[in-house]
Design a protein around this motif. Structure first.
Motif, mmCIF file in Angstrom:
data_model
loop_
_atom_site.group_PDB
_atom_site.id
_atom_site.type_symbol
_atom_site.label_atom_id
_atom_site.label_comp_id
_atom_site.label_asym_id
_atom_site.label_seq_id
_atom_site.Cartn_x
_atom_site.Cartn_y
_atom_site.Cartn_z
ATOM 1 N N HIS A 123 0.807 -1.219 0.000
ATOM 2 C CA HIS A 123 0.000 0.000 0.000
ATOM 3 C C HIS A 123 0.843 1.274 0.000
ATOM 4 N N ILE A 124 2.156 1.143 0.075
ATOM 5 C CA ILE A 124 3.004 2.338 0.041
ATOM 6 C C ILE A 124 3.034 2.864 -1.390
ATOM 7 N N PRO A 125 2.621 4.109 -1.625
ATOM 8 C CA PRO A 125 2.594 4.638 -3.002
ATOM 9 C C PRO A 125 3.987 4.630 -3.622
ATOM 10 N N ALA A 126 4.049 4.270 -4.901
ATOM 11 C CA ALA A 126 5.319 4.281 -5.627
ATOM 12 C C ALA A 126 5.762 5.712 -5.869
ATOM 13 N N SER A 127 7.069 5.925 -5.816
ATOM 14 C CA SER A 127 7.640 7.262 -6.054
ATOM 15 C C SER A 127 8.575 7.176 -7.247
ATOM 16 N N GLY A 128 7.980 7.112 -8.430
ATOM 17 C CA GLY A 128 8.776 6.942 -9.635
ATOM 18 C C GLY A 128 9.705 8.094 -9.930
ATOM 19 N N ASP A 129 9.376 9.295 -9.418
ATOM 20 C CA ASP A 129 10.212 10.464 -9.692
ATOM 21 C C ASP A 129 11.243 10.701 -8.591
ATOM 22 N N ASP A 130 11.352 9.780 -7.649
ATOM 23 C CA ASP A 130 12.329 9.897 -6.562
ATOM 24 C C ASP A 130 13.210 8.658 -6.587
ATOM 25 N N ASN A 131 14.414 8.811 -7.156
ATOM 26 C CA ASN A 131 15.295 7.662 -7.318
ATOM 27 C C ASN A 131 15.709 7.060 -5.977
ATOM 28 N N GLU A 132 15.894 7.910 -4.978
ATOM 29 C CA GLU A 132 16.328 7.417 -3.669
ATOM 30 C C GLU A 132 15.264 6.531 -3.037
ATOM 31 N N LEU A 133 13.998 6.974 -3.097
ATOM 32 C CA LEU A 133 12.920 6.169 -2.539
ATOM 33 C C LEU A 133 12.705 4.898 -3.341
ATOM 34 N N ALA A 134 12.852 4.989 -4.662
ATOM 35 C CA ALA A 134 12.707 3.792 -5.497
ATOM 36 C C ALA A 134 13.770 2.757 -5.142
ATOM 37 N N ALA A 135 15.004 3.214 -4.918
ATOM 38 C CA ALA A 135 16.080 2.294 -4.532
ATOM 39 C C ALA A 135 15.803 1.690 -3.157
#
Length: 540
Positions: free
Chosen positions: A393-405
């Motif tokens: 349920h955690i929203p994806a953050s495609g525009d934030d590379n750090e959060l995506a990693a």
């Protein structure tokens, strides 16, 4: 009918504008919001100041509270400091009343903010990164004033059909009705800000007198706590404690305001005649700030005592590794990932301890246990599934590379923990007939790995160092090599009739279990050890 449509439409535009404004500013601020809140929460007074200022900036006490829950869950600030932030957020949210009374009611900004809505919408659709969130905030800011203007028009027509100005504001009956109106409006709209804005508009158009408007604002302050209560019903213990503290603080502040209403009105009257305070909407905004400020003056010096009382009312029950997870954190993905990371580390600590208990032995004396207590396995399985469900349920953050990693690393940790859990449920047996020199060596290596790994994840507040975690790669590779040597020798001995086939398969299965489990232990520590800014490793 037109009046009703205008009132409902204006309220809807105001609510959507507030949502876009607060969400946009929160997302645009990103890590800066969390760093600012963390940096200035060293004491309850500092925590109060940071809570008030951040709420004024992002125009959302909810965003401040959600950030707060994540920090307390991670152990970064104490509950007494958290209460300071809650009180600061309550005071900070009164700032919207000042904006509405000084700008929205005096200047017809609805027409002039139309271009701002258009530009903001274009930025929200076309911009990338943080600036698309700023576009949403600009559009929300413009819609807020359009909504106020629409409500003003509708409220002027409403005076002919419904007005509170004829009610006796000095009687307790009239005050009770006004209090109930403010409370119910806030519960229905899920926004005290919208109730205050509507009350300011009604006061500006003469639909309600000042005394009753003040009581409606008190009702709004009490009613806004219901949103937190509803959100906390299925939340974590921390969310419930925060909601209870919010209820106690706002209810007490509202009760003080009701009891001291004549005195507070006299203070405002004095300020109007001698300090230049404008009557009407500005004075109502000042009243809102004044009675919340009285609550702060009462509670803030005793924040530690207040925190202990709340903790006694809602004590800690058990030590679940998922206790810090709360659905409200999903609104801020970085905090949600921080909470899930803490839970994964706690689960890893529990799994490693569970296996260490099994493999703790004196060579040549104690046999390997054939199972772990079903209750332990069930509890660990439940924790893993809880984190897995929370993570989805955690929203994806495609525009934030750090959060995506960070998401990718946690997916790896979860994957290896699930596989290690499955292996813990089917521990191999080890007896004298099935033992070999290689098997005994592999078991000793795996036992040492468990001890090292357990020490690495022992601290709840810090992940192991990457260098230390990757030191586990060598014994994991040694176990893999021992498995290959054992496989060749055991297969050859079985073919020559020196071993029973069943015994050989049992030995090989045990070596395979040790190899796979050692690999999972190493990879769990490897991904937990990576710093948030490190690039995600693609090795499975």
């Amino acid at each position: 009918m037109q009046m009703a449509f205008q009132l409902l439409g204006g309220m809807g535009l105001f609510l959507i504008g507030m949502a876009l404004l607060s969400d946009g500013l929160t997302q645009f601020a990103g890590d800066a919001l969390r760093r600012a809140l963390l940096r200035f929460t060293g004491s309850p007074v500092k925590a109060f100041t940071s809570g008030a200022l951040i709420t004024l900036v992002v125009q959302s006490s909810t965003a401040t509270t959600v950030t707060l829950i994540g920090f307390v869950s991670a152990g970064l600030i104490g509950f007494a400091q958290a209460l300071g932030v809650v009180m600061g957020a309550s005071l900070g949210t009164t700032g919207t009343g000042w904006i509405v009374s000084t700008l929205g009611l005096k200047i017809d900004l609805g027409f002039y903010t139309m271009p701002l809505i258009g530009l903001g919408a274009l930025a929200r659709l076309l911009a990338r990164g943080r600036w698309r969130h700023m576009g949403g905030a600009l559009a929300g800011f413009g819609m807020l004033f359009v909504g106020i203007g629409t409500m003003q028009e509708g409220m002027m027509g409403a005076n002919e059909w419904f007005s509170l100005s004829d009610m006796d504001g000095s009687s307790w009956g009239g005050r009770a009705v006004a209090l109930l109106i403010g409370l119910l409006m806030t519960v229905l709209l899920q926004s005290s800000t919208a109730t205050v804005a509507a009350t300011l508009t009604a006061l500006d158009t003469g639909a309600v007198d000042f005394e009753l408007a003040a009581v409606v604002v008190i009702g709004a302050a009490i009613g806004t706590t219901m949103t937190g209560v509803l959100a906390a019903l299925g939340g974590s213990l921390l969310a419930k404690r925060t909601a209870l503290a919010h209820v106690v603080f706002n209810f007490t502040s509202g009760l003080i305001a009701m009891l001291l209403l004549p005195l507070l009105l006299a203070v405002l009257d004095f300020a109007q005649h001698h300090l230049g305070l404008e009557p009407g909407g500005v004075s109502l905004a000042a009243f809102h700030t004044l009675f919340i400020g009285l609550g702060v003056a009462l509670f803030l010096p005793h924040a530690d005592w207040f925190a202990r009382r709340i903790e006694r009312l809602l004590p800690e029950r058990g030590d679940s590794p998922t206790r810090q997870l709360d659905s409200s954190q999903w609104q801020v993905p970085a905090l949600a990932l921080a909470a899930s990371g803490q839970s994964l580390q706690a689960i890893a600590r529990g799994q490693l301890h569970m296996l260490s208990q099994v493999f703790e032995y004196t060579p040549g004396e104690a046999p390997l246990a054939k199972h772990i207590a079903p209750s332990e396995l069930s509890a660990m399985e439940t924790s893993l599934r809880t984190v897995q469900e929370y993570f989805t349920h955690i929203p994806a953050s495609g525009d934030d590379n750090e959060l995506a990693a960070q998401r990718l690393r946690q997916m790896h940790v979860l994957d290896h923990l699930l596989r290690l859990q499955a292996r813990a449920a089917v521990l191999p047996g080890l007896d004298a007939a099935a033992s070999t020199a290689e098997l005994a060596q592999a078991r000793a290596l795996f036992t040492d790995m468990l001890k090292q790994a357990s020490a690495m994840v022992a601290d709840d507040g810090a992940a192991p160092l990457l260098q230390e975690a990757d030191a586990l790669e060598e014994p994991a590779e040694q176990i893999a090599q021992l498995r290959q040597l054992t496989r060749r020798r055991v297969m050859q001995e079985t073919a020559q009739g020196e071993r029973e086939p069943g015994e050989a398969l049992h030995t090989l299965d045990t070596m395979l279990w040790l190899q796979r489990s050692a690999h999972h232990v190493w990879r769990v520590c490897h991904y937990l050890a990576q710093a948030p800014t490190a690039d995600a490793d693609e090795t499975p």
